[in-house]
Structures are given as C-alpha cells and as structure tokens.
Design an enzyme around this catalytic site. Structure first.
Site, short mmCIF file in Angstrom:
data_model
loop_
_atom_site.label_atom_id
_atom_site.label_comp_id
_atom_site.label_asym_id
_atom_site.label_seq_id
_atom_site.Cartn_x
_atom_site.Cartn_y
_atom_site.Cartn_z
N THR A 80 -25.50 -7.34 1.15
CA THR A 80 -25.38 -8.09 1.55
C THR A 80 -26.79 -8.40 2.96
O THR A 80 -27.90 -8.60 3.23
CB THR A 80 -25.03 -9.54 1.18
N ASP B 176 -23.76 -13.03 8.01
CA ASP B 176 -23.10 -12.21 7.16
C ASP B 176 -22.91 -12.03 6.25
O ASP B 176 -22.69 -13.52 5.19
CB ASP B 176 -21.90 -11.75 7.72
N GLY B 177 -22.71 -11.32 4.37
CA GLY B 177 -21.99 -12.01 3.39
C GLY B 177 -20.40 -12.36 3.25
O GLY B 177 -20.20 -12.50 3.87
N ALA B 178 -19.92 -12.01 2.17
CA ALA B 178 -18.65 -12.65 2.52
C ALA B 178 -18.21 -11.70 1.05
O ALA B 178 -19.51 -11.44 -0.68
CB ALA B 178 -18.21 -13.98 1.46
N ASP B 179 -17.02 -11.93 0.55
CA ASP B 179 -16.70 -10.96 -0.85
C ASP B 179 -16.07 -12.66 -1.76
O ASP B 179 -15.94 -12.46 -3.23
CB ASP B 179 -15.13 -10.30 -1.11
N LYS C 200 -13.62 -11.85 3.36
CA LYS C 200 -14.29 -11.24 3.80
C LYS C 200 -13.57 -9.60 3.67
O LYS C 200 -12.41 -9.07 3.57
CB LYS C 200 -14.80 -11.10 4.93
N GLY D 149 -13.88 -6.42 2.21
CA GLY D 149 -14.37 -5.65 1.18
C GLY D 149 -14.67 -3.78 1.79
O GLY D 149 -14.90 -2.99 1.17
N GLY D 150 -15.98 -4.16 2.31
CA GLY D 150 -16.27 -2.93 3.60
C GLY D 150 -16.13 -2.24 4.53
O GLY D 150 -16.14 -1.70 4.98
N GLU E 110 -15.85 -8.15 12.46
CA GLU E 110 -16.98 -9.31 11.60
C GLU E 110 -16.23 -10.48 12.36
O GLU E 110 -16.91 -11.62 12.23
CB GLU E 110 -16.71 -9.45 10.10
C1 5RP Z 1 -17.18 -6.04 4.87
C2 5RP Z 1 -17.88 -7.61 4.25
C3 5RP Z 1 -18.63 -7.95 3.54
O1 5RP Z 1 -19.77 -9.25 3.99
C4 5RP Z 1 -17.93 -8.07 1.91
O2 5RP Z 1 -17.75 -7.24 1.16
C5 5RP Z 1 -19.38 -8.43 1.20
O3 5RP Z 1 -20.20 -7.30 1.03
P1 5RP Z 1 -21.47 -7.20 0.10
O4 5RP Z 1 -22.70 -7.86 0.49
O5 5RP Z 1 -21.88 -5.34 0.06
O6 5RP Z 1 -20.91 -7.72 -1.48
O7 5RP Z 1 -17.15 -8.60 4.51
O8 5RP Z 1 -16.82 -5.57 5.14
#
Ligand code: 5RP
Length: 224
Positions: free
Chosen positions: A35, A85-88, A98, A100-101, A107
């Site tokens: 994202t 930023d995105g989030a899980d 957060k 997942g990456g 972050e």
């Molecule tokens: C990376 C994160 C991301 O924001 C989270 O994993 C969401 O990822 P994506 O936008 O690919 O679904 O926290 O550390």
C-alpha cells in the site's frame, strides 16, 4: 474492486489529504509495504510541492529515489509534517498491528517523530479487535529464545520468521493466539522484555487519521 485497486485508491486519497499540508520545505514520512508502494508512486506526481522524504525501510528509500524524490536520514531532519503508511490491522480507534513486512521498528520511529500519521488500508484490514493477524516482534538474534519463552507466558504462540532479517540486522517472531484486550498496555509489556527491539502494536502512538478503501469509496476515521 480487487485488493490492489483498493490499495491504489486509498493511496491516492492520502495524496489528496496531505497535498494541502505541504510546503516547499516539507519532509514527508513514508511507510513500507504494497500500500505504501502505491503511495510512493502517487507521491511522484506532487514531488514539486515538498522537499523530500524520510523512509521507514531501505526498500521504500530505493523506490522514492527511483522516482527522483530526495531521501533524508532521520537524524538530519527536524520536522516531519506527516507520516503515511499501511497496516496489517486497524481498529476504528486507530490502533494498529504493523510489521507484516518486517519494517515495524523504523515505522514506529518515523511515526513517533511525525506531527501527523495517516494510515491507509483497504477494507480487509479493518477489525473490531486486534490480534487475528500474528503480532510481529523484532528481536535481537541472541535473545530470540528468551523472548519467545516470555511471550508464551503471556499466552502467545511465537513463530520464528525463518530466513528473514530486518533492515536493522535483527530477527522477527510472529506471535499467534494473543488476546489483545488493552493494546497500549500489551505494547508496553512486550517492549519491556529484554531483547525486544520493538513490537508491531501501534497503540501508544496510534494513527491520527485512518483512511479505509471499500467498494463504496473512502471512509475516514479520526479520534473522537
Ligand atoms: C510493513 C508494514 C505494512 O504496512 C503492513 O504489512 C501492510 O502491508 P501491505 O500494505 O503490503 O498490505 O507494517 O512492515
């Protein structure tokens, strides 16, 4: 819309939100993940409006540079106007999981330093309670087993993210089966385990604005 289309839609919405806050001197905080990648690609279109960015990962820094957006080290920057930023997972109270990456520590640092935090997710990430997504914890490698034992005492089931190293050279435990009734309290408890660098609960510094993309468009959530 498929999930990627939703991610792009919410990234574009974030550009609209932040564009009006930017001046020629502004530094933008930039997150990590798919994202955030859509956000970086959209940010290119307004790069004349701000000075540069601080990135929460090497991957995001590389992508920003490829688009001709200057990337600064956090230590030379006095003020970040907004972090995107995105989030899980996110609740409607703007508390997040957060990491997942695996970029959770950087972050968390950039989010902490930023004046505002806009979290961008698609509808699949919106939850009533955090914890269905395994909670990532960045650990110093030599403390991995110690931290895992302490996590078991808290009721979690830690799983080693085998073969993965963070940008800081550390390892990740993904914790399943946690009951997260008080995210801010659990965030502090986990941070106090020796060997933990950071955990993926963003409750003490939650988002300030949550944008959620669904088939009916964007829904905004703020603190009451
Ligand atoms: C990376 C994160 C991301 O924001 C989270 O994993 C969401 O990822 P994506 O936008 O690919 O679904 O926290 O550390």
């Amino acid at each position: 819309m498929n999930q990627d289309e939703l991610k792009k839609t919410v990234a574009d919405a974030a550009i609209e939100v932040i564009a009006e806050q930017l001046t020629k001197d502004s530094i933008v905080g930039v997150g990590t993940g798919s994202t955030a990648d859509f956000f970086i690609d959209a940010l290119k279109e307004i790069k004349h409006k701000f000075d540069g960015a601080v990135a929460s990962s090497i991957g995001s820094a590389d992508r920003l540079r490829k688009h001709g957006i200057p990337v600064y080290e956090l230590n030379v920057v006095n003020h970040i106007v907004v972090y995107v930023d995105g989030a899980d997972e996110s609740t409607r109270q703007l508390q997040l999981i957060k990491g997942g990456g695996g970029a959770l520590t950087r972050e968390k640092i950039v989010a902490e330093v930023s004046a505002g935090f806009v979290c961008i997710v698609d509808r699949t990430k919106l939850v009533d309670n955090l914890g269905a997504f395994p909670l990532p914890i960045e650990v110093i490698p030599m403390a991995r087993s110690h931290v895992a034992r302490e996590i078991v005492k808290l009721g979690g089931e830690p799983e080693f993210r085998d073969g993965f190293r963070t940008d800081n050279g550390n390892q990740i435990l993904d914790v399943h089966q946690l009951t997260i009734e008080d995210p801010a309290s659990l965030e502090g408890t986990i941070n106090n385990i020796v060997g933990v660098v950071a955990n993926g609960l963003f409750a003490r510094r939650p988002a300030d604005l949550l944008l959620v993309a669904g088939d009916d468009g964007i829904t905004e959530y703020r603190h009451n």
